[in-house]
Motif scaffolding. Structure first.
Motif, mmCIF file in Angstrom:
data_model
loop_
_atom_site.group_PDB
_atom_site.id
_atom_site.type_symbol
_atom_site.label_atom_id
_atom_site.label_comp_id
_atom_site.label_asym_id
_atom_site.label_seq_id
_atom_site.Cartn_x
_atom_site.Cartn_y
_atom_site.Cartn_z
ATOM 1 N N LEU A 90 0.834 -1.199 0.000
ATOM 2 C CA LEU A 90 0.000 0.000 0.000
ATOM 3 C C LEU A 90 0.873 1.255 0.000
ATOM 4 O O LEU A 90 0.601 2.204 -0.742
ATOM 5 C CB LEU A 90 -0.910 -0.004 1.242
ATOM 6 C CG LEU A 90 -1.774 1.220 1.402
ATOM 7 C CD1 LEU A 90 -3.233 0.834 1.235
ATOM 8 C CD2 LEU A 90 -1.564 1.841 2.758
ATOM 9 N N LEU A 91 1.936 1.248 0.787
ATOM 10 C CA LEU A 91 2.850 2.392 0.838
ATOM 11 C C LEU A 91 3.503 2.636 -0.515
ATOM 12 O O LEU A 91 3.609 3.777 -0.967
ATOM 13 C CB LEU A 91 3.923 2.156 1.909
ATOM 14 C CG LEU A 91 3.421 1.992 3.343
ATOM 15 C CD1 LEU A 91 4.573 1.574 4.254
ATOM 16 C CD2 LEU A 91 2.753 3.246 3.847
ATOM 17 N N ILE A 92 3.924 1.565 -1.175
ATOM 18 C CA ILE A 92 4.562 1.681 -2.490
ATOM 19 C C ILE A 92 3.560 2.152 -3.541
ATOM 20 O O ILE A 92 3.849 3.067 -4.318
ATOM 21 C CB ILE A 92 5.202 0.340 -2.903
ATOM 22 C CG1 ILE A 92 6.390 0.031 -1.995
ATOM 23 C CG2 ILE A 92 5.630 0.363 -4.367
ATOM 24 C CD1 ILE A 92 6.929 -1.378 -2.136
ATOM 25 N N ASP A 93 2.380 1.551 -3.550
ATOM 26 C CA ASP A 93 1.355 1.901 -4.542
ATOM 27 C C ASP A 93 0.965 3.370 -4.490
ATOM 28 O O ASP A 93 0.619 3.967 -5.508
ATOM 29 C CB ASP A 93 0.102 1.050 -4.349
ATOM 30 C CG ASP A 93 0.295 -0.396 -4.777
ATOM 31 O OD1 ASP A 93 1.332 -0.700 -5.412
ATOM 32 O OD2 ASP A 93 -0.588 -1.225 -4.469
ATOM 33 N N HIS A 94 0.983 3.960 -3.297
ATOM 34 C CA HIS A 94 0.548 5.343 -3.126
ATOM 35 C C HIS A 94 1.712 6.296 -2.864
ATOM 36 O O HIS A 94 1.488 7.446 -2.484
ATOM 37 C CB HIS A 94 -0.485 5.429 -2.001
ATOM 38 C CG HIS A 94 -1.748 4.709 -2.336
ATOM 39 N ND1 HIS A 94 -2.719 5.232 -3.160
ATOM 40 C CD2 HIS A 94 -2.190 3.476 -1.979
ATOM 41 C CE1 HIS A 94 -3.703 4.370 -3.286
ATOM 42 N NE2 HIS A 94 -3.406 3.295 -2.582
ATOM 43 N N ASP A 95 2.943 5.806 -3.080
ATOM 44 C CA ASP A 95 4.150 6.617 -2.922
ATOM 45 C C ASP A 95 4.185 7.315 -1.561
ATOM 46 O O ASP A 95 4.412 8.521 -1.459
ATOM 47 C CB ASP A 95 4.254 7.645 -4.058
ATOM 48 C CG ASP A 95 5.655 8.212 -4.185
ATOM 49 O OD1 ASP A 95 6.621 7.505 -3.833
ATOM 50 O OD2 ASP A 95 5.781 9.381 -4.615
ATOM 51 N N LEU A 96 3.965 6.527 -0.499
ATOM 52 C CA LEU A 96 3.952 7.046 0.866
ATOM 53 C C LEU A 96 5.281 6.769 1.557
ATOM 54 O O LEU A 96 6.004 5.853 1.187
ATOM 55 C CB LEU A 96 2.810 6.394 1.660
ATOM 56 C CG LEU A 96 1.408 6.645 1.125
ATOM 57 C CD1 LEU A 96 0.406 5.780 1.856
ATOM 58 C CD2 LEU A 96 1.045 8.116 1.255
ATOM 59 N N ASP A 97 5.566 7.552 2.569
ATOM 60 C CA ASP A 97 6.784 7.399 3.355
ATOM 61 C C ASP A 97 6.757 6.049 4.071
ATOM 62 O O ASP A 97 5.852 5.772 4.859
ATOM 63 C CB ASP A 97 6.870 8.536 4.368
ATOM 64 C CG ASP A 97 8.110 8.488 5.228
ATOM 65 O OD1 ASP A 97 9.007 7.658 4.949
ATOM 66 O OD2 ASP A 97 8.197 9.285 6.178
#
Length: 100
Positions: free
Chosen positions: A73-80
């Motif tokens: 989820l973090l990778i898919d949404h370019d999150l920290d």
């Protein structure tokens, strides 16, 4: 609540009190709010209000803390993805709202 090595760590007390000890959860991420909503699988209304993904919590330690894999989820949404404490709130309906 903390993010550690791509896992959301849910403290044992929160797991018991809010998720009622259910290892199966539904979750949905709203990018416009940078908010992840988590509810116990038995909360049928959650599935009707949102389009959640079903997930299984894993045991983190003997204290009863649980881990939820969220790296994808973090990778898919370019999150920290850095390890850190995460602010959260618990709604009256038994939904945990986590700020990412």
């Amino acid at each position: 609540m903390e993010l550690k090595n791509g896992h959301l760590i849910i403290p044992a007390a929160l797991f018991q009190d809010v998720l009622q000890g259910e290892p199966q959860i539904n979750m949905v991420y709203y990018p416009e709010r940078s908010q992840l909503l988590v509810a116990a699988k038995s909360k049928a209304f959650f599935e009707k209000l949102h389009q959640p993904v079903w997930m299984m919590l894993k045991d983190k330690n003997l204290a009863g803390d649980k881990a939820l894999y969220v790296r994808e989820l973090l990778i898919d949404h370019d999150l920290d993805a850095a390890d850190r404490a995460l602010p959260y709130s618990v709604k009256e309906t038994g939904i945990i709202a986590i700020s990412l």
